[in-house]
Design a protein around this motif. Structure first.
Motif, PDB file in Angstrom:
ATOM      1  N   TYR A  13     -32.351 -18.440 -43.299  1.00 53.37           N
ATOM      2  CA  TYR A  13     -31.758 -17.714 -42.183  1.00 53.37           C
ATOM      3  C   TYR A  13     -32.605 -16.551 -41.671  1.00 53.37           C
ATOM      4  O   TYR A  13     -32.104 -15.709 -40.939  1.00 53.37           O
ATOM      5  N   GLU A  14     -33.889 -16.500 -42.047  1.00 55.62           N
ATOM      6  CA  GLU A  14     -34.776 -15.496 -41.467  1.00 55.62           C
ATOM      7  C   GLU A  14     -34.949 -15.803 -39.987  1.00 55.62           C
ATOM      8  O   GLU A  14     -34.901 -16.962 -39.564  1.00 55.62           O
ATOM      9  N   LEU A  15     -35.154 -14.771 -39.191  1.00 56.74           N
ATOM     10  CA  LEU A  15     -35.236 -14.940 -37.745  1.00 56.74           C
ATOM     11  C   LEU A  15     -36.302 -15.953 -37.334  1.00 56.74           C
ATOM     12  O   LEU A  15     -36.054 -16.828 -36.503  1.00 56.74           O
ATOM     13  N   GLY A  16     -37.466 -15.868 -37.918  1.00 54.94           N
ATOM     14  CA  GLY A  16     -38.539 -16.801 -37.576  1.00 54.94           C
ATOM     15  C   GLY A  16     -38.189 -18.237 -37.915  1.00 54.94           C
ATOM     16  O   GLY A  16     -38.481 -19.167 -37.159  1.00 54.94           O
ATOM     17  N   SER A  17     -37.537 -18.412 -39.062  1.00 53.76           N
ATOM     18  CA  SER A  17     -37.123 -19.751 -39.476  1.00 53.76           C
ATOM     19  C   SER A  17     -36.069 -20.321 -38.537  1.00 53.76           C
ATOM     20  O   SER A  17     -36.116 -21.493 -38.165  1.00 53.76           O
ATOM     21  N   VAL A  18     -35.127 -19.488 -38.142  1.00 52.80           N
ATOM     22  CA  VAL A  18     -34.065 -19.934 -37.228  1.00 52.80           C
ATOM     23  C   VAL A  18     -34.659 -20.321 -35.874  1.00 52.80           C
ATOM     24  O   VAL A  18     -34.356 -21.384 -35.321  1.00 52.80           O
ATOM     25  N   LYS A  19     -35.545 -19.479 -35.357  1.00 53.04           N
ATOM     26  CA  LYS A  19     -36.169 -19.785 -34.070  1.00 53.04           C
ATOM     27  C   LYS A  19     -36.971 -21.076 -34.140  1.00 53.04           C
ATOM     28  O   LYS A  19     -36.880 -21.932 -33.265  1.00 53.04           O
ATOM     29  N   SER A  33     -31.090 -27.038 -26.501  1.00 53.67           N
ATOM     30  CA  SER A  33     -29.694 -26.955 -26.889  1.00 53.67           C
ATOM     31  C   SER A  33     -29.689 -26.654 -28.384  1.00 53.67           C
ATOM     32  O   SER A  33     -30.221 -27.444 -29.166  1.00 53.67           O
ATOM     33  N   PRO A  34     -29.135 -25.537 -28.835  1.00 53.60           N
ATOM     34  CA  PRO A  34     -29.298 -25.125 -30.232  1.00 53.60           C
ATOM     35  C   PRO A  34     -28.422 -25.876 -31.244  1.00 53.60           C
ATOM     36  O   PRO A  34     -28.538 -25.634 -32.427  1.00 53.60           O
ATOM     37  N   GLU A  35     -27.580 -26.799 -30.808  1.00 50.10           N
ATOM     38  CA  GLU A  35     -26.674 -27.457 -31.750  1.00 50.10           C
ATOM     39  C   GLU A  35     -27.419 -28.190 -32.856  1.00 50.10           C
ATOM     40  O   GLU A  35     -27.067 -28.087 -34.028  1.00 50.10           O
ATOM     41  N   ASN A  36     -28.442 -28.950 -32.501  1.00 51.75           N
ATOM     42  CA  ASN A  36     -29.193 -29.676 -33.518  1.00 51.75           C
ATOM     43  C   ASN A  36     -29.912 -28.719 -34.461  1.00 51.75           C
ATOM     44  O   ASN A  36     -30.007 -28.985 -35.657  1.00 51.75           O
ATOM     45  N   GLY A  37     -30.413 -27.625 -33.932  1.00 52.60           N
ATOM     46  CA  GLY A  37     -31.068 -26.628 -34.777  1.00 52.60           C
ATOM     47  C   GLY A  37     -30.098 -25.985 -35.752  1.00 52.60           C
ATOM     48  O   GLY A  37     -30.420 -25.793 -36.928  1.00 52.60           O
ATOM     49  N   MET A  38     -28.912 -25.657 -35.286  1.00 51.45           N
ATOM     50  CA  MET A  38     -27.902 -25.064 -36.174  1.00 51.45           C
ATOM     51  C   MET A  38     -27.473 -26.062 -37.251  1.00 51.45           C
ATOM     52  O   MET A  38     -27.281 -25.710 -38.405  1.00 51.45           O
ATOM     53  N   ARG A  39     -27.356 -27.308 -36.864  1.00 52.58           N
ATOM     54  CA  ARG A  39     -27.014 -28.355 -37.829  1.00 52.58           C
ATOM     55  C   ARG A  39     -28.111 -28.476 -38.881  1.00 52.58           C
ATOM     56  O   ARG A  39     -27.829 -28.600 -40.080  1.00 52.58           O
ATOM     57  N   GLN A  40     -29.359 -28.417 -38.450  1.00 55.89           N
ATOM     58  CA  GLN A  40     -30.490 -28.499 -39.378  1.00 55.89           C
ATOM     59  C   GLN A  40     -30.517 -27.305 -40.321  1.00 55.89           C
ATOM     60  O   GLN A  40     -30.779 -27.460 -41.513  1.00 55.89           O
ATOM     61  N   LEU A  41     -30.223 -26.101 -39.821  1.00 59.58           N
ATOM     62  CA  LEU A  41     -30.168 -24.916 -40.684  1.00 59.58           C
ATOM     63  C   LEU A  41     -29.087 -25.064 -41.750  1.00 59.58           C
ATOM     64  O   LEU A  41     -29.298 -24.736 -42.921  1.00 59.58           O
ATOM     65  N   ALA A  42     -27.926 -25.556 -41.350  1.00 64.08           N
ATOM     66  CA  ALA A  42     -26.838 -25.758 -42.312  1.00 64.08           C
ATOM     67  C   ALA A  42     -27.229 -26.796 -43.351  1.00 64.08           C
ATOM     68  O   ALA A  42     -26.967 -26.611 -44.552  1.00 64.08           O
ATOM     69  N   CYS A  43     -27.874 -27.859 -42.929  1.00 58.13           N
ATOM     70  CA  CYS A  43     -28.318 -28.893 -43.872  1.00 58.13           C
ATOM     71  C   CYS A  43     -29.340 -28.339 -44.855  1.00 58.13           C
ATOM     72  O   CYS A  43     -29.288 -28.639 -46.053  1.00 58.13           O
ATOM     73  N   ASN A  44     -30.268 -27.518 -44.358  1.00 55.34           N
ATOM     74  CA  ASN A  44     -31.266 -26.910 -45.239  1.00 55.34           C
ATOM     75  C   ASN A  44     -30.605 -26.025 -46.290  1.00 55.34           C
ATOM     76  O   ASN A  44     -30.986 -26.040 -47.461  1.00 55.34           O
ATOM     77  N   ALA A  45     -29.626 -25.239 -45.883  1.00 60.28           N
ATOM     78  CA  ALA A  45     -28.927 -24.359 -46.830  1.00 60.28           C
ATOM     79  C   ALA A  45     -28.133 -25.176 -47.841  1.00 60.28           C
ATOM     80  O   ALA A  45     -28.139 -24.877 -49.039  1.00 60.28           O
ATOM     81  N   LEU A  46     -27.452 -26.215 -47.379  1.00 58.89           N
ATOM     82  CA  LEU A  46     -26.669 -27.059 -48.286  1.00 58.89           C
ATOM     83  C   LEU A  46     -27.562 -27.831 -49.252  1.00 58.89           C
ATOM     84  O   LEU A  46     -27.181 -28.052 -50.406  1.00 58.89           O
ATOM     85  N   ASP A  47     -28.742 -28.231 -48.805  1.00 62.94           N
ATOM     86  CA  ASP A  47     -29.674 -28.922 -49.695  1.00 62.94           C
ATOM     87  C   ASP A  47     -30.086 -28.038 -50.867  1.00 62.94           C
ATOM     88  O   ASP A  47     -30.311 -28.539 -51.973  1.00 62.94           O
ATOM     89  N   GLN A  48     -30.177 -26.742 -50.644  1.00 60.29           N
ATOM     90  CA  GLN A  48     -30.578 -25.826 -51.711  1.00 60.29           C
ATOM     91  C   GLN A  48     -29.504 -25.672 -52.775  1.00 60.29           C
ATOM     92  O   GLN A  48     -29.816 -25.378 -53.919  1.00 60.29           O
ATOM     93  N   VAL A  49     -28.246 -25.832 -52.419  1.00 58.59           N
ATOM     94  CA  VAL A  49     -27.181 -25.663 -53.407  1.00 58.59           C
ATOM     95  C   VAL A  49     -26.624 -26.996 -53.909  1.00 58.59           C
ATOM     96  O   VAL A  49     -25.762 -27.007 -54.779  1.00 58.59           O
TER      97      VAL A  49
END
Length: 77
Positions: free
Chosen positions: A19-25, A40-56
Motif C-alpha cells: 500500500y505504499e503510494l508508489g506501489s499503488v500508482k 479505470s482504477p478498479e482492476n488496480g484496486m482488485r490487484q492490490l487486494a489480491c497482493n495483500a491477500l496472497d501475503q496472508v
C-alpha cells in the motif's frame, strides 16, 4: 513480548509495501494499461487486494490446518 500464531504472523507480513503510494500508482497504471485517458482504477484496486491477500494466505492456511488437526484429535476416542 512477541505475538504468536496467526495474528503475530499477519502483523509481521510486509503489507505496508503493498500500500505504499508508489506501489499503488504503479499497480493501478499497469492493471489498466498505460493509457491515462482510459484509466479505470478498479482492476488496480482488485490487484492490490489480491497482493495483500496472497501475503496472508499461507499463515491463514496454517492456522486452519492447526485448528482442523486439533478438532480431529479432540473428536477421537
Amino acid at each position: 513480548m512477541g505475538e504468536k500464531g496467526l495474528s503475530g504472523t499477519v502483523r509481521k507480513a510486509p503489507l505496508e509495501k503493498v500500500y505504499e503510494l508508489g506501489s499503488v500508482k504503479g499497480t493501478c497504471r499497469q492493471a489498466d494499461g498505460y493509457q491515462p485517458h482510459l484509466m479505470s482504477p478498479e482492476n488496480g484496486m482488485r490487484q492490490l487486494a489480491c497482493n495483500a491477500l496472497d501475503q496472508v494466505a499461507g499463515p491463514v492456511q496454517a492456522c486452519v490446518q492447526a485448528v482442523y488437526t486439533l478438532l480431529l484429535n479432540a473428536a477421537r476416542p
